[in-house]
Design a protein around this motif. Sequence first.
Motif, PDB file in Angstrom:
ATOM      1  N   ARG A 199      94.295   0.860 109.172  1.00 13.03           N
ATOM      2  CA  ARG A 199      94.271  -0.459 108.364  1.00 13.03           C
ATOM      3  C   ARG A 199      95.021  -1.359 109.563  1.00 13.03           C
ATOM      4  NH1 ARG A 199      94.011   0.230 102.197  1.00 13.03           N
ATOM      5  NH2 ARG A 199      94.813  -1.162 102.524  1.00 13.03           N
ATOM      6  N   THR A 200      95.597  -0.422 110.309  1.00 11.76           N
ATOM      7  CA  THR A 200      96.996  -0.900 111.810  1.00 11.76           C
ATOM      8  C   THR A 200      97.163  -2.158 111.619  1.00 11.76           C
ATOM      9  OG1 THR A 200      97.286   1.561 111.964  1.00 11.76           O
ATOM     10  CG2 THR A 200      98.262  -0.738 113.076  1.00 11.76           C
ATOM     11  N   ARG A 201      95.384  -2.638 112.041  1.00 12.79           N
ATOM     12  CA  ARG A 201      94.826  -4.015 112.408  1.00 12.79           C
ATOM     13  C   ARG A 201      95.127  -5.020 111.229  1.00 12.79           C
ATOM     14  NH1 ARG A 201      92.205  -6.175 116.593  1.00 12.79           N
ATOM     15  NH2 ARG A 201      91.481  -7.849 117.020  1.00 12.79           N
ATOM     16  N   GLU A 202      94.282  -5.251 109.601  1.00 12.88           N
ATOM     17  CA  GLU A 202      94.602  -5.807 108.457  1.00 12.88           C
ATOM     18  C   GLU A 202      96.332  -5.666 109.059  1.00 12.88           C
ATOM     19  OE1 GLU A 202      92.425  -3.683 105.256  1.00 12.88           O
ATOM     20  OE2 GLU A 202      94.224  -4.630 104.166  1.00 12.88           O
TER      21      GLU A 202
ATOM     22  N   LEU B 179     105.064  -3.328 102.097  1.00  8.55           N
ATOM     23  CA  LEU B 179     104.785  -1.697 101.464  1.00  8.55           C
ATOM     24  C   LEU B 179     104.894  -1.937  99.690  1.00  8.55           C
ATOM     25  CD1 LEU B 179     107.358   0.453 101.495  1.00  8.55           C
ATOM     26  CD2 LEU B 179     108.570  -1.296 100.463  1.00  8.55           C
ATOM     27  N   MET B 180     104.317  -2.988  99.215  1.00  8.47           N
ATOM     28  CA  MET B 180     104.613  -3.536  97.510  1.00  8.47           C
ATOM     29  C   MET B 180     102.788  -2.895  97.930  1.00  8.47           C
ATOM     30  SD  MET B 180     105.586  -3.394  95.018  1.00  8.47           S
ATOM     31  CE  MET B 180     107.074  -4.714  94.415  1.00  8.47           C
ATOM     32  N   GLN B 181     102.282  -3.517  98.670  1.00  9.48           N
ATOM     33  CA  GLN B 181     100.723  -3.239  98.838  1.00  9.48           C
ATOM     34  C   GLN B 181     100.306  -1.388  98.811  1.00  9.48           C
ATOM     35  OE1 GLN B 181      98.293  -5.329 101.857  1.00  9.48           O
ATOM     36  NE2 GLN B 181      96.876  -4.225 101.584  1.00  9.48           N
ATOM     37  N   PHE B 182     100.632  -1.235  99.455  1.00  7.75           N
ATOM     38  CA  PHE B 182     100.245   0.447 100.275  1.00  7.75           C
ATOM     39  C   PHE B 182     100.878   1.307  98.811  1.00  7.75           C
ATOM     40  CE2 PHE B 182      99.275  -1.275 104.167  1.00  7.75           C
ATOM     41  CZ  PHE B 182      98.452  -0.555 104.291  1.00  7.75           C
ATOM     42  N   LEU B 183     102.171   0.994  98.160  1.00  2.00           N
ATOM     43  CA  LEU B 183     102.571   1.267  97.527  1.00  2.00           C
ATOM     44  C   LEU B 183     101.959   1.630  95.509  1.00  2.00           C
ATOM     45  CD1 LEU B 183     104.767   3.639  97.155  1.00  2.00           C
ATOM     46  CD2 LEU B 183     106.514   1.251  96.546  1.00  2.00           C
ATOM     47  N   ILE B 184     101.347   0.257  95.593  1.00  2.00           N
ATOM     48  CA  ILE B 184     100.813  -0.278  94.418  1.00  2.00           C
ATOM     49  C   ILE B 184      99.788   0.497  94.424  1.00  2.00           C
ATOM     50  CG2 ILE B 184      99.508  -1.272  92.857  1.00  2.00           C
ATOM     51  CD1 ILE B 184     102.533  -3.590  92.827  1.00  2.00           C
ATOM     52  N   GLU B 185      98.779   0.753  95.657  1.00  2.00           N
ATOM     53  CA  GLU B 185      97.295   1.480  95.962  1.00  2.00           C
ATOM     54  C   GLU B 185      97.529   2.935  95.553  1.00  2.00           C
ATOM     55  OE1 GLU B 185      95.566  -0.217  99.231  1.00  2.00           O
ATOM     56  OE2 GLU B 185      94.417   1.513  99.289  1.00  2.00           O
ATOM     57  N   SER B 186      99.021   3.220  96.577  1.00  2.00           N
ATOM     58  CA  SER B 186      98.844   4.721  95.557  1.00  2.00           C
ATOM     59  C   SER B 186      99.588   5.922  94.351  1.00  2.00           C
ATOM     60  CB  SER B 186     100.174   5.406  96.935  1.00  2.00           C
ATOM     61  OG  SER B 186     101.143   5.561  96.190  1.00  2.00           O
ATOM     62  N   LEU B 187     100.022   4.335  93.692  1.00  2.00           N
ATOM     63  CA  LEU B 187     100.690   4.314  92.527  1.00  2.00           C
ATOM     64  C   LEU B 187      98.961   3.650  91.211  1.00  2.00           C
ATOM     65  CD1 LEU B 187     103.379   4.542  90.846  1.00  2.00           C
ATOM     66  CD2 LEU B 187     103.152   2.524  90.265  1.00  2.00           C
ATOM     67  N   VAL B 188      98.185   3.260  92.053  1.00  2.00           N
ATOM     68  CA  VAL B 188      97.077   3.110  91.175  1.00  2.00           C
ATOM     69  C   VAL B 188      96.471   3.949  91.490  1.00  2.00           C
ATOM     70  CG1 VAL B 188      94.818   1.534  90.325  1.00  2.00           C
ATOM     71  CG2 VAL B 188      97.372   0.576  90.834  1.00  2.00           C
ATOM     72  N   VAL B 189      96.087   5.211  92.460  1.00  2.39           N
ATOM     73  CA  VAL B 189      94.981   6.086  92.457  1.00  2.39           C
ATOM     74  C   VAL B 189      95.934   7.284  92.063  1.00  2.39           C
ATOM     75  CG1 VAL B 189      94.514   7.765  94.208  1.00  2.39           C
ATOM     76  CG2 VAL B 189      94.570   5.762  94.882  1.00  2.39           C
ATOM     77  N   SER B 190      97.113   7.895  91.539  1.00  2.00           N
ATOM     78  CA  SER B 190      97.651   8.460  91.327  1.00  2.00           C
ATOM     79  C   SER B 190      97.051   8.306  89.037  1.00  2.00           C
ATOM     80  CB  SER B 190      98.702   8.863  91.027  1.00  2.00           C
ATOM     81  OG  SER B 190     100.311   7.367  91.385  1.00  2.00           O
ATOM     82  N   MET B 191      97.637   6.821  89.178  1.00  2.16           N
ATOM     83  CA  MET B 191      97.768   6.627  88.081  1.00  2.16           C
ATOM     84  C   MET B 191      96.511   6.540  87.214  1.00  2.16           C
ATOM     85  SD  MET B 191     100.552   3.955  86.487  1.00  2.16           S
ATOM     86  CE  MET B 191      99.162   2.804  85.908  1.00  2.16           C
TER      87      MET B 191
ATOM     88  N   GLY C 270     102.738   9.368  92.579  1.00  2.05           N
ATOM     89  CA  GLY C 270     102.046   7.856  93.244  1.00  2.05           C
ATOM     90  C   GLY C 270     103.533   7.393  93.981  1.00  2.05           C
ATOM     91  N   VAL C 271     104.149   6.928  93.664  1.00  2.00           N
ATOM     92  CA  VAL C 271     105.117   6.541  94.045  1.00  2.00           C
ATOM     93  C   VAL C 271     106.332   7.745  95.007  1.00  2.00           C
ATOM     94  CG1 VAL C 271     107.363   5.511  93.590  1.00  2.00           C
ATOM     95  CG2 VAL C 271     105.957   5.131  92.128  1.00  2.00           C
ATOM     96  N   VAL C 272     106.554   8.518  94.800  1.00  2.00           N
ATOM     97  CA  VAL C 272     106.987   9.556  95.830  1.00  2.00           C
ATOM     98  C   VAL C 272     106.223   9.956  97.116  1.00  2.00           C
ATOM     99  CG1 VAL C 272     108.176  11.950  96.040  1.00  2.00           C
ATOM    100  CG2 VAL C 272     108.512  11.188  94.165  1.00  2.00           C
ATOM    101  N   PHE C 273     105.117  10.078  97.242  1.00  2.00           N
ATOM    102  CA  PHE C 273     103.894  10.222  97.911  1.00  2.00           C
ATOM    103  C   PHE C 273     103.572   9.026  98.722  1.00  2.00           C
ATOM    104  CE2 PHE C 273     104.489  14.414  95.829  1.00  2.00           C
ATOM    105  CZ  PHE C 273     104.817  15.468  96.940  1.00  2.00           C
ATOM    106  N   GLY C 274     103.535   8.203  98.231  1.00  2.00           N
ATOM    107  CA  GLY C 274     102.904   6.884  98.683  1.00  2.00           C
ATOM    108  C   GLY C 274     104.370   5.881  98.861  1.00  2.00           C
ATOM    109  N   MET C 275     105.424   6.822  99.473  1.00  2.00           N
ATOM    110  CA  MET C 275     106.822   5.609  99.912  1.00  2.00           C
ATOM    111  C   MET C 275     106.156   5.919 100.876  1.00  2.00           C
ATOM    112  SD  MET C 275     109.067   4.062  98.463  1.00  2.00           S
ATOM    113  CE  MET C 275     109.985   4.136  96.830  1.00  2.00           C
TER     114      MET C 275
ATOM    115  N   LYS D 232     105.703   3.091 106.248  1.00  2.00           N
ATOM    116  CA  LYS D 232     105.709   4.006 107.952  1.00  2.00           C
ATOM    117  C   LYS D 232     104.414   2.422 107.779  1.00  2.00           C
ATOM    118  CE  LYS D 232     103.024   6.423 110.894  1.00  2.00           C
ATOM    119  NZ  LYS D 232     102.080   7.477 110.561  1.00  2.00           N
ATOM    120  N   ALA D 233     103.465   1.831 106.962  1.00  2.00           N
ATOM    121  CA  ALA D 233     102.616   0.825 107.369  1.00  2.00           C
ATOM    122  C   ALA D 233     103.404  -1.106 106.990  1.00  2.00           C
ATOM    123  CB  ALA D 233     102.153   0.575 106.182  1.00  2.00           C
ATOM    124  N   SER D 234     104.873  -0.851 106.273  1.00  2.00           N
ATOM    125  CA  SER D 234     105.352  -2.093 106.755  1.00  2.00           C
ATOM    126  C   SER D 234     106.756  -2.070 107.746  1.00  2.00           C
ATOM    127  CB  SER D 234     106.474  -1.963 105.108  1.00  2.00           C
ATOM    128  OG  SER D 234     107.579  -1.101 105.215  1.00  2.00           O
ATOM    129  N   LYS D 235     106.349  -1.157 108.224  1.00  2.00           N
ATOM    130  CA  LYS D 235     107.199  -1.055 109.561  1.00  2.00           C
ATOM    131  C   LYS D 235     106.684  -1.989 110.983  1.00  2.00           C
ATOM    132  CE  LYS D 235     111.257   1.553 108.453  1.00  2.00           C
ATOM    133  NZ  LYS D 235     112.105   2.928 108.350  1.00  2.00           N
TER     134      LYS D 235
END
Lengths: 396, 233
Positions: free
Chosen positions: A299-302, A317-329, A372-377, A382-385
């Motif tokens: 999703r680099t282009r996105e 950052l929030m978008q991807f973090l929440i995504e991994s959080l939601v998956v793990s939750m 989710g948070v730790v492994f999503g971080m 990386k995405a946010s940068k």
Amino acid sequence: MMLFQSFKMALKAIAGNKMRSFLTMLGVIIGVMAVVVLVAIGQGANASVVESIEGMGTNLITANITARRMNPVNMDGLNELAQNPFIEYTAPTANVSGTVKAGNAAYEDGQVMGTTPGYEHIRGWEVAEGRFLTQPDIDNRSFVAVIGAEAATEMYGTTHAVGETFSLSGYTLTVVGVLESNGENASGSNDNQVLIPFSLAQRLAQSTSISSFYVSAVSSEMVEMAQLAVEMFLAEAFEGYTANSWGTQYRVYNQSEMLDTLSETTETLTLMLGGIAAISLLVGGIGIMNIMLVSVSERTREIGIRKAIGASRGNILMQFLIESLVVSMMGGVLGLLISQGAVDFLAPILEMKLEIPVNVAWLAIGFSVFIGVVFGMYPANKASKLKPIDALHYEG
Amino acid sequence: MIEMKDVVKRYTLGGETIYALDHVSLRVRPGEYVAVIGPSGSGKSTLMNIIGCLDQADSGTYILNGKPIKKYRERQLARIRNRQIGFIFQGFNLLPKLSAFENVELPMIYQGIGARKRKKMAKEALERVGLGERMKHRPNQLSGGQQQRCAIARALAVKPSLILADEPTGNLDTRTGREIMQMFKELHEAGNTIVLITHDNKVAQCAERIIRIEDGKLYENQEVPDDDAVPVV
């Protein structure tokens, strides 16, 4: 506001790739299930052990004489101990080797033990028919026996066995009582017991000493005092005796100590099982990280587009973090639900009372959120940068 | 509006330093419709990235709406892109999993505009570009021209002070391209500031002011030393 939108975006991304999201979740689902179910089984086992020990009576004290060469404990001493105000009953026990034979059929499972009338009260056993051993039986070394319900049916085909006879080491004994069946507990069933007068058992074993005895305290509050009395009695009896090679000549323990020891063992076991299961949860977390990293590069282009139209680093950052959080939750919650099903399914099979401890459920959910948070971080960071131009020109 | 002075952007390629922008100065007044024309590799994309705050210059000053960009941090640049600049790209750059409506809504989400106002504004913008009937469609269900119009709606919805278009007709056939250019003309007439970047002379002719870029240098009107250097497509 932004957070709510981030959740919506995350749910959309997850829904947009259902199969992958599910497979990612599977790691967490299995991890949570492993932890929760194993801990539930461990605690169920613990509960059943505790229950069966408590079924034996909580004011019970057991003493085992481990001294091999000389044993100063005898009936007179024990009768003296029974005078102690904290002690209600004392009963020596002696296992007798030898096979019980009713007619020509041997009852192999029979456990022959010599004891005294106090044993009935100490163990809280009931006599279904006939009577228990009495003091005259002991004094006269009578050839009588009280047998368990299973022993009765095995030997005579009925529980109405009073008056029947059997042979033991060449002696003929008469059944004077049949015990009420008490089922299984931690001390074993009484159903296969064949109880004979202690004096008779001593005769058969050609010994006058007592190698183990039971004591009941007057109440469960007085157990400690009663135990102290037993210890003092034994210390006095063994005064002047040299200890054997392993240093102890006797051991005294009460039911609550036994309970503690056993609970400790099962709790350690539970912890160990939970710990091993937690590793699979960790593996699930790594799975999330892996997929999120793939997702970031896919999703680099996105990300570039979002940044061009005004998403800040924080937004991405929030978008991807929440995504991994939601998956793990979601994985955690699903894992918990399936665990409930598994526990309901397993309880009758294992014949245990199983339930998911509330704190473990919360722990599993908390841990999956943490994962989710730790492994999503890392992927989120990386995405946010990514620089917006690089991301926009990325051809992937 | 836009004030660039001595802006330099360098790249190092294989140990050789290339000036993508070589001491560029440019001034765009509010309401102007400017076309930047140049062949590929001339530095026009770099210029657009700097104007659009997607990238920052190595030296020189860039003042957008009276504020120097140099001093801004990432977060503030994102804010400027969000509120002041409407991007229109050659490849449309719509998010494929979102509907036309959701695409238009996105910059307003990042602005933190409330749902009701956002919906109203997105609907207006889409109606303005003639996509009122296709709001629920995804980009892959729209034709190229419709996708570009959707992208224009996304750029317009937040009412930016500058519309920045990078080869907006590059991926479109001639007829659709003409439609899009017509739309730009209308936007200009409505008072929008537009900077259009293209390599196509015909497209550039639609603007009221044409700036040529070549080897990182800007030329306006007849200043270009060698007219033949500008490829006519």
